[in-house]
Design a protein around this motif. Structure first.
Motif, short mmCIF file in Angstrom:
data_model
loop_
_atom_site.label_atom_id
_atom_site.label_comp_id
_atom_site.label_asym_id
_atom_site.label_seq_id
_atom_site.Cartn_x
_atom_site.Cartn_y
_atom_site.Cartn_z
N UNK A 1 -26.03 -25.90 28.57
CA UNK A 1 -24.79 -26.27 29.26
C UNK A 1 -24.02 -25.06 29.77
N UNK A 2 -23.93 -24.05 28.93
CA UNK A 2 -23.05 -22.91 29.25
C UNK A 2 -23.77 -21.82 30.03
N UNK A 3 -25.10 -21.84 29.97
CA UNK A 3 -25.85 -20.77 30.61
C UNK A 3 -25.75 -19.45 29.87
N UNK A 4 -25.35 -19.53 28.63
CA UNK A 4 -25.29 -18.35 27.76
C UNK A 4 -25.28 -18.84 26.32
N UNK A 5 -25.43 -17.91 25.40
CA UNK A 5 -25.38 -18.30 24.00
C UNK A 5 -23.97 -18.73 23.61
N UNK A 6 -23.83 -19.85 22.94
CA UNK A 6 -22.49 -20.24 22.48
C UNK A 6 -22.01 -19.35 21.33
N UNK A 7 -20.71 -19.25 21.20
CA UNK A 7 -20.17 -18.53 20.04
C UNK A 7 -20.18 -19.47 18.83
N UNK A 8 -20.03 -18.90 17.66
CA UNK A 8 -19.97 -19.72 16.44
C UNK A 8 -18.79 -20.70 16.54
N UNK B 1 -17.28 -14.55 12.89
CA UNK B 1 -17.27 -15.88 13.51
C UNK B 1 -15.89 -16.22 14.06
N UNK B 2 -14.86 -15.61 13.49
CA UNK B 2 -13.52 -15.87 14.00
C UNK B 2 -13.28 -15.11 15.31
N UNK B 3 -14.03 -14.04 15.54
CA UNK B 3 -14.05 -13.44 16.87
C UNK B 3 -15.06 -14.24 17.70
N UNK B 4 -15.28 -13.86 18.91
CA UNK B 4 -16.15 -14.69 19.74
C UNK B 4 -17.60 -14.22 19.69
N UNK B 5 -18.13 -14.07 18.51
CA UNK B 5 -19.53 -13.67 18.38
C UNK B 5 -20.45 -14.90 18.35
N UNK B 6 -21.68 -14.70 18.81
CA UNK B 6 -22.69 -15.75 18.75
C UNK B 6 -23.35 -15.75 17.37
N UNK B 7 -24.13 -16.79 17.09
CA UNK B 7 -24.86 -16.86 15.83
C UNK B 7 -25.78 -15.64 15.66
N UNK C 1 -28.65 -28.66 12.23
CA UNK C 1 -27.82 -29.17 13.33
C UNK C 1 -27.28 -28.04 14.20
N UNK C 2 -26.90 -26.96 13.52
CA UNK C 2 -26.36 -25.82 14.27
C UNK C 2 -27.40 -25.33 15.28
N UNK C 3 -28.64 -25.19 14.85
CA UNK C 3 -29.67 -24.67 15.75
C UNK C 3 -29.93 -25.64 16.90
N UNK C 4 -29.88 -26.94 16.58
CA UNK C 4 -30.12 -27.92 17.62
C UNK C 4 -29.00 -27.86 18.69
N UNK C 5 -27.77 -27.90 18.20
CA UNK C 5 -26.63 -27.88 19.11
C UNK C 5 -26.56 -26.55 19.88
N UNK C 6 -27.04 -25.50 19.23
CA UNK C 6 -27.06 -24.20 19.90
C UNK C 6 -27.93 -24.26 21.16
N UNK C 7 -29.06 -24.93 21.06
CA UNK C 7 -29.92 -25.08 22.24
C UNK C 7 -29.22 -25.85 23.34
N UNK C 8 -28.63 -27.00 22.95
CA UNK C 8 -27.92 -27.82 23.94
C UNK C 8 -26.84 -27.02 24.64
N UNK C 9 -26.00 -26.38 23.83
CA UNK C 9 -24.86 -25.65 24.40
C UNK C 9 -25.31 -24.47 25.25
#
Ligand SMILES: Nc1ncnc2c1ncn2[C@@H]1O[C@H](COP(=O)(O)OP(=O)(O)O)[C@@H](O)[C@H]1O
Ligand SMILES: Nc1ncnc2c1ncn2[C@@H]1O[C@H](COP(=O)(O)OP(=O)(O)O)[C@@H](O)[C@H]1O
Ligand SMILES: [Mg+2]
Ligand SMILES: [Mg+2]
Lengths: 151, 77, 151
Positions: free
Chosen positions: B37-44, A30-36, B26-34
């Motif tokens: 917005x970003x047009x890609x999967x957000x990072x953690x 998570x500290x790198x730029x990985x997705x969930x 919340x993480x899953x919800x915000x993941x959808x929003x982001x």
């Protein structure tokens, strides 16, 4: 300070310690730029490797599983080693659906290979096994498991 | 020192902000929003920034929200 | 298998690694029957000890912080060691509000002592420092914060 963060974890071969390895690699990923989804993939891969060390390497006996996690820019590297029984035929062991335990599915290596960019296995019968896995940031989604919140 | 404890619990590091399950949701919800917005999967890290929580809490939430891997049966279904 | 689970973590002295120590001790504390509030206390104590090793022991230079976490029935023991500069006067260092760094509050040891049942400090100037902390299950009083944010 070098731009590489190398964390070492020594775990007694107990099932409840798999989650400790998962947490450590997840935090470093998570500290790198990985997705969930990618973090989940890394967690599955490390779970399979650590479980193999406990179940096959030590066959439920006491031993230490060593997990080295190295985060460098753009890449996570994980090495899981045991000093257990070792693997006679590595190519065979890596075959899908091949297991020495009739209760198991023989898919551990398949998961590691699918969720990581590379998987190297070194083993000496009677001495132990070391599995080194790498995953690059941004190398793969669209990958089967990147199905969003699917947990 | 009771004071210190109280202070920590009320405002500081001991504040248990929300249950890990709620945070995972919340993480899953915000993941959808982001993602939209970003047009890609957000990072953690991006999710942590959006939610205003440390990456560490998201990691704990995502681990806590699923049953721990059992070694009795194969991990994968 | 002995009824003691001893996990060892070696962390480069980087601030982002404090969170790894916290996650590991939290996971092990949760395996014992600690309350949510007690787990948070253990996390604060380990954060303070690891931060001290990084900030004071290594003074921001590269080094390894070793965290040993031992869960046994009814008790968690955590040892945090560094091979940094060491502490000249341990009694003085443990005094509330005493710090060698004017920017800091000198409350690290106070937190460790309050949140754990015992704190032992060994140190040799020029060689390093080792802090051993123990917390027994169910020793916490009233646990005002056991507010059931239960996971
Ligand atoms: N660390 C290890 N030590 C000894 N043998 C191993 C180890 N890891 C894997 N193996 C061998 O490789 C086989 C395949 O492993 P895997 O693909 O994970 O499937 P499974 O664990 O379901 O058997 C195992 O059945 C075992 O014989
Ligand atoms: N691991 C360590 N190595 C060297 N000195 C330390 C270490 N831990 C604590 N100290 C010394 O003890 C003092 C008090 O520590 P602490 O109570 O945590 O307060 P603070 O970190 O705010 O200074 C520090 O200022 C430092 O001089
Ligand atoms: Mg397996
Ligand atoms: Mg301090």
């Amino acid at each position: 300070m070098v731009d590489e963060n190398r964390v070492v974890l020594e775990l007694p071969s107990r099932p409840e310690n798999v989650s400790i390895a998962r947490l450590v690699v997840a935090q470093m990923a998570a500290q790198l730029q990985f997705t969930v989804a990618e973090v989940e993939e890394v967690k599955v891969a490390v779970s399979e490797a650590v479980t193999n060390a406990i179940v096959h390497g030590y066959r439920g006996r006491a031993g230490i599983v060593r997990v080295e996690v190295c985060a460098r820019p753009g890449e996570l590297e994980i090495a899981v080693s045991d000093q257990g029984v070792g693997i006679e035929d590595i190519d065979l062991a890596r075959q899908p659906a091949w297991s020495t335990d009739p209760e198991r599915m023989g898919l551990g290596f398949v998961f590691m290979e699918n969720f990581m960019d590379s998987v190297e296995v070194e083993s000496r019968p009677g001495h132990g096994t070391r599995v080194v896995m790498r995953k690059r940031v941004g190398s793969g989604y669209g990958s089967a498991a990147a199905s969003g919140g699917a947990v | 020192l009771g004071e210190i404890r109280r202070h920590l619990r009320d405002d500081g590091p001991l504040r248990v902000s929300r249950s890990l399950k709620a945070l995972a949701q919340q993480v899953y919800r915000v993941q959808d929003d982001l993602s939209k917005e970003l047009g890609r999967e957000p990072t953690v890290a991006e999710l942590a920034a959006r939610l205003g929580v440390p990456v560490e809490e998201i990691v704990a939430a995502l681990e806590g929200s699923r049953p721990p891997a059992s070694i009795q049966e194969p991990i994968h279904e």
